[in-house]
Design a protein around this motif. Sequence first.
Motif, PDB file in Angstrom:
ATOM      1  N   ILE A 197      48.568  21.577 -13.165  1.00 49.61           N
ATOM      2  CA  ILE A 197      48.180  22.789 -13.882  1.00 49.61           C
ATOM      3  C   ILE A 197      49.420  23.374 -14.545  1.00 49.61           C
ATOM      4  N   ALA A 198      49.331  23.654 -15.848  1.00 55.95           N
ATOM      5  CA  ALA A 198      50.425  24.257 -16.604  1.00 55.95           C
ATOM      6  C   ALA A 198      49.966  25.607 -17.140  1.00 55.95           C
ATOM      7  N   PHE A 199      50.886  26.335 -17.759  1.00 56.03           N
ATOM      8  CA  PHE A 199      50.618  27.706 -18.158  1.00 56.03           C
ATOM      9  C   PHE A 199      50.937  27.903 -19.635  1.00 56.03           C
ATOM     10  N   ARG A 200      50.074  28.664 -20.303  1.00 54.51           N
ATOM     11  CA  ARG A 200      50.244  28.979 -21.717  1.00 54.51           C
ATOM     12  C   ARG A 200      49.988  30.459 -21.952  1.00 54.51           C
ATOM     13  N   ALA A 219      53.372  27.052 -24.511  1.00 58.08           N
ATOM     14  CA  ALA A 219      53.724  26.891 -23.103  1.00 58.08           C
ATOM     15  C   ALA A 219      54.621  28.027 -22.653  1.00 58.08           C
ATOM     16  N   ASP A 240      56.733  26.296 -14.559  1.00 59.11           N
ATOM     17  CA  ASP A 240      56.004  26.022 -15.800  1.00 59.11           C
ATOM     18  C   ASP A 240      54.798  25.128 -15.560  1.00 59.11           C
ATOM     19  N   SER A 241      54.693  24.535 -14.366  1.00 60.89           N
ATOM     20  CA  SER A 241      53.508  23.763 -13.974  1.00 60.89           C
ATOM     21  C   SER A 241      53.480  23.677 -12.458  1.00 60.89           C
ATOM     22  N   GLN A 266      42.075  26.443 -20.498  1.00 57.96           N
ATOM     23  CA  GLN A 266      42.031  25.439 -21.553  1.00 57.96           C
ATOM     24  C   GLN A 266      42.089  24.076 -20.868  1.00 57.96           C
ATOM     25  N   GLY A 290      42.644  20.165 -20.171  1.00 61.63           N
ATOM     26  CA  GLY A 290      43.584  19.114 -20.532  1.00 61.63           C
ATOM     27  C   GLY A 290      42.884  17.777 -20.358  1.00 61.63           C
ATOM     28  N   THR A 336      48.834  16.741 -17.728  1.00 63.11           N
ATOM     29  CA  THR A 336      48.326  18.064 -17.391  1.00 63.11           C
ATOM     30  C   THR A 336      46.808  18.057 -17.515  1.00 63.11           C
ATOM     31  N   TYR A 394      45.137  24.072 -18.243  1.00 64.83           N
ATOM     32  CA  TYR A 394      46.087  25.095 -18.667  1.00 64.83           C
ATOM     33  C   TYR A 394      45.500  26.453 -18.333  1.00 64.83           C
TER      34      TYR A 394
END
Length: 158
Positions: free
Chosen positions: A37-40, A47, A73-74, A140, A142, A152, A155
């Motif tokens: 899981i990443a972040f935006r 990102a 960041d993830s 979102q 991925g 990923t 998001y």
Amino acid sequence: MKYFKFFMITCLMGILTSCGGDDDICESGEGTPRINIAFRSFETGKAMTLDSLYVAVDYGTGKVQLGGVGNVDSRLIPLRVDDSPYTDVYFRLRDKGAESKVRIKYTTKSTYVSPGCGIKKTYENLNSELITPTPVQGLQEGQNYIENEDKTNLYLLF
């Protein structure tokens, strides 16, 4: 007689240190993969790095706190490995702050790997739903399957 004792001790030590094979420990990443899981940013879609993130997961017996991390960041999060079609994941930006609930739905497929690793689960048809929207403002998608931890899968929009 001295040489015979020396030979026997050497053989015994060799047998003791050579016990065990490559299948004893699952070291080469063949186990069940975790979701990445990443972040935006919600406004720009770019990102972003979070100052702190606290994660909890419901594995069917109540919430389990996975702890907090800083400057992230993830995050890799293990999903349920039973026959449940979803896993509930909870995200907070502060230790005692507001908490977002995200339900990750999927289908699983089991594959036998080795005696040491056992069975590996892979997750397919990932679909996420934001149930409690604060602090996470949106999701979102991925990659919609998990075979390894390289890509990923989801998001979170903050």
